[in-house]
Design a protein around this motif. Structure first.
Motif, short mmCIF file in Angstrom:
data_model
loop_
_atom_site.label_atom_id
_atom_site.label_comp_id
_atom_site.label_asym_id
_atom_site.label_seq_id
_atom_site.Cartn_x
_atom_site.Cartn_y
_atom_site.Cartn_z
N GLU A 10 0.82 -1.23 0.00
CA GLU A 10 0.00 0.00 0.00
C GLU A 10 0.85 1.28 0.00
OE1 GLU A 10 -3.34 0.07 -0.30
OE2 GLU A 10 -3.32 -2.13 -0.38
N THR A 11 2.07 1.20 0.58
CA THR A 11 2.86 2.43 0.73
C THR A 11 4.09 2.48 -0.17
OG1 THR A 11 4.17 1.42 2.49
CG2 THR A 11 2.24 2.68 3.19
N ASN A 12 4.43 1.33 -0.78
CA ASN A 12 5.67 1.21 -1.58
C ASN A 12 6.92 1.46 -0.76
OD1 ASN A 12 4.78 0.48 -4.12
ND2 ASN A 12 3.99 2.56 -4.46
N LYS A 13 6.83 1.26 0.55
CA LYS A 13 8.01 1.47 1.40
C LYS A 13 8.21 0.25 2.31
CE LYS A 13 7.54 6.35 2.25
NZ LYS A 13 6.55 6.90 3.10
N THR A 14 9.48 -0.10 2.54
CA THR A 14 9.76 -1.15 3.52
C THR A 14 9.60 -0.52 4.89
OG1 THR A 14 11.29 -2.19 2.00
CG2 THR A 14 11.53 -2.78 4.32
N GLN A 15 8.88 -1.21 5.76
CA GLN A 15 8.55 -0.64 7.07
C GLN A 15 9.36 -1.29 8.18
OE1 GLN A 15 6.14 1.79 7.37
NE2 GLN A 15 5.60 1.74 5.19
N SER A 16 9.57 -0.55 9.28
CA SER A 16 10.30 -1.09 10.43
C SER A 16 9.34 -1.94 11.28
CB SER A 16 10.85 0.07 11.26
OG SER A 16 11.05 -0.35 12.59
N LEU A 17 9.66 -3.24 11.38
CA LEU A 17 8.82 -4.12 12.20
C LEU A 17 8.87 -3.72 13.68
CD1 LEU A 17 9.36 -7.71 10.75
CD2 LEU A 17 7.58 -6.07 10.20
N PRO A 18 10.07 -3.44 14.26
CA PRO A 18 10.10 -3.06 15.69
C PRO A 18 9.26 -1.83 15.99
CG PRO A 18 12.31 -3.62 14.95
CD PRO A 18 11.44 -3.60 13.73
N LEU A 19 9.26 -0.86 15.06
CA LEU A 19 8.47 0.35 15.29
C LEU A 19 6.98 0.02 15.37
CD1 LEU A 19 8.37 3.52 15.37
CD2 LEU A 19 7.89 3.40 12.92
N ILE A 20 6.52 -0.77 14.42
CA ILE A 20 5.08 -1.11 14.41
C ILE A 20 4.73 -1.97 15.63
CG2 ILE A 20 3.20 -2.20 13.11
CD1 ILE A 20 4.63 -1.47 10.54
N ILE A 21 5.62 -2.93 15.95
CA ILE A 21 5.37 -3.80 17.11
C ILE A 21 5.28 -2.96 18.40
CG2 ILE A 21 6.40 -5.60 18.57
CD1 ILE A 21 7.51 -6.85 15.94
N SER A 22 6.23 -2.03 18.57
CA SER A 22 6.22 -1.18 19.78
C SER A 22 4.91 -0.41 19.88
CB SER A 22 7.34 -0.15 19.76
OG SER A 22 8.56 -0.76 19.66
N GLU A 23 4.48 0.13 18.76
CA GLU A 23 3.26 0.94 18.75
C GLU A 23 2.04 0.07 19.05
OE1 GLU A 23 4.20 4.04 18.61
OE2 GLU A 23 2.12 4.62 18.97
N ILE A 24 2.03 -1.16 18.51
CA ILE A 24 0.90 -2.06 18.80
C ILE A 24 0.86 -2.37 20.30
CG2 ILE A 24 -0.01 -4.42 18.49
CD1 ILE A 24 0.95 -4.31 15.59
N LEU A 25 2.04 -2.62 20.88
CA LEU A 25 2.05 -2.95 22.32
C LEU A 25 1.61 -1.76 23.17
CD1 LEU A 25 5.22 -5.22 22.53
CD2 LEU A 25 2.82 -5.92 22.67
N LYS A 26 2.04 -0.56 22.79
CA LYS A 26 1.63 0.64 23.56
C LYS A 26 0.11 0.82 23.46
CE LYS A 26 5.74 3.24 22.59
NZ LYS A 26 6.19 4.28 21.67
N GLU A 27 -0.41 0.70 22.25
CA GLU A 27 -1.86 0.89 22.06
C GLU A 27 -2.65 -0.23 22.74
OE1 GLU A 27 -3.44 3.38 21.06
OE2 GLU A 27 -2.16 4.52 19.71
N THR A 28 -2.10 -1.46 22.71
CA THR A 28 -2.81 -2.58 23.37
C THR A 28 -2.87 -2.32 24.86
OG1 THR A 28 -2.03 -4.09 21.66
CG2 THR A 28 -2.90 -5.10 23.65
N GLU A 29 -1.78 -1.80 25.40
CA GLU A 29 -1.79 -1.51 26.84
C GLU A 29 -2.85 -0.45 27.18
OE1 GLU A 29 1.32 -2.17 29.58
OE2 GLU A 29 1.67 -0.02 29.59
N ALA A 30 -2.91 0.60 26.35
CA ALA A 30 -3.89 1.66 26.61
C ALA A 30 -5.32 1.11 26.50
CB ALA A 30 -3.68 2.81 25.62
#
Ligand code: BTN
Length: 259
Positions: free
Chosen positions: A168-188
């Motif tokens: 969708e974005t034509n960019k390689t994404q950072s897995l650790p960044l997305i994982i960290s954000e998922i964990l923060k949002e899951t905690e909230a």
């Protein structure tokens, strides 16, 4: 091996205090359930680079090649069994928020818990539980997100139905960044669940939904029902308004949006 530097900056209370990274496994949900049974604490996270036996909803397999997120979170809330369905919705809200903020894509939820972009599936959640009488001993929330997979890597039968962040974005994404954000949002989101602010959670699910208000077809085993996806109830069930006017409560099934 999955680079973990990005995860070191993770600031959460209990989720992800212990993170187990695996290169390859059968299914992170299977590992998490075994660890939860053996006493691993609430908030333990298992992440794998690849899975040989990744599982999806309704007994399907989950294609699990390198470059995507395969993660399971052990949750041990002191609640009755019936609240477990809300944990799946909670994780869906967390993933959509995290993917929205890290990728800028308009990510939505399709009931019960598909993560979709422009009608194509980008990820899903499989919650598995262990129950004793009517008490939830633990839940394993399994999250699969297609991140760096190329469009042509999808099996041919799902190519027109599935997508990835990279596609969708034509960019390689950072897995650790997305994982960290998922964990923060899951905690909230988990805090809302725990503090009995479940209405707020359900409202957020409704806001992020691509299903509600739409004409849909629901496949339940061999049965197909069509109607308008009117709402979800306080247990996370889908309320479908049939042509006859009847409001039907659906606990499980596959939803397809109709034009
Ligand atoms: C779905 O069918 O939409 C749910 C897919 C869930 C896949 C994830 S990947 C990590 C975890 N381990 C599994 O075996 N399944 C879940």
């Amino acid at each position: 091996m999955l680079e973990t530097e990005g995860l070191h900056g993770l600031i959460t209370g209990s989720l992800g205090k212990e993170i187990i990274l695996l290169q390859d496994t059968d299914s992170t949900n299977t590992v998490a359930a075994r660890l939860a049974d053996e006493g691993s604490p609430h908030g333990t996270v298992i992440i794998a680079e690849t899975q040989r036996g990744g599982r999806g909803r309704l007994g399907r397999s989950w294609f699990s090649t390198k470059g995507n997120i395969y993660m399971s979170i052990i949750l041990k809330p002191a609640v009755k069994t019936e609240a477990a369905a809300l944990l799946t919705l909670m994780a869906g809200v967390a993933c959509v928020r995290a993917l929205g903020s890290t990728t800028g894509l308009d990510v939505r939820l399709k009931w019960p818990n598909d993560i979709v972009v422009a009608g194509k599936k980008m990820g899903g959640i499989l919650t598995e539980t262990k129950i004793l009488a009517d008490t939830l001993l633990f839940a394993v929330v399994g999250i699969g997100i297609n991140v760096n997979m190329q469009r042509e890597e999808f099996p041919s039968d799902i190519q027109s139905l599935a997508t990835s962040v990279k596609a969708e974005t034509n960019k390689t994404q950072s897995l650790p960044l997305i994982i960290s954000e998922i964990l923060k949002e899951t905690e909230a989101c988990y805090e809302l669940f725990r503090e009995n602010k479940r209405d707020t959670l359900l409202q957020e699910w409704r806001r992020l939904s691509s299903t509600l208000g739409k004409n849909v077809k629901v496949t339940i085993g061999k049965d197909i029902i069509t109607g308008i996806a009117e709402d979800i109830d306080d247990k996370g069930m889908l309320l479908l308004r049939l042509l006859s006017g009847e409001l039907k409560t659906i606990s499980s099934g596959d939803v397809t949006l109709l034009r």
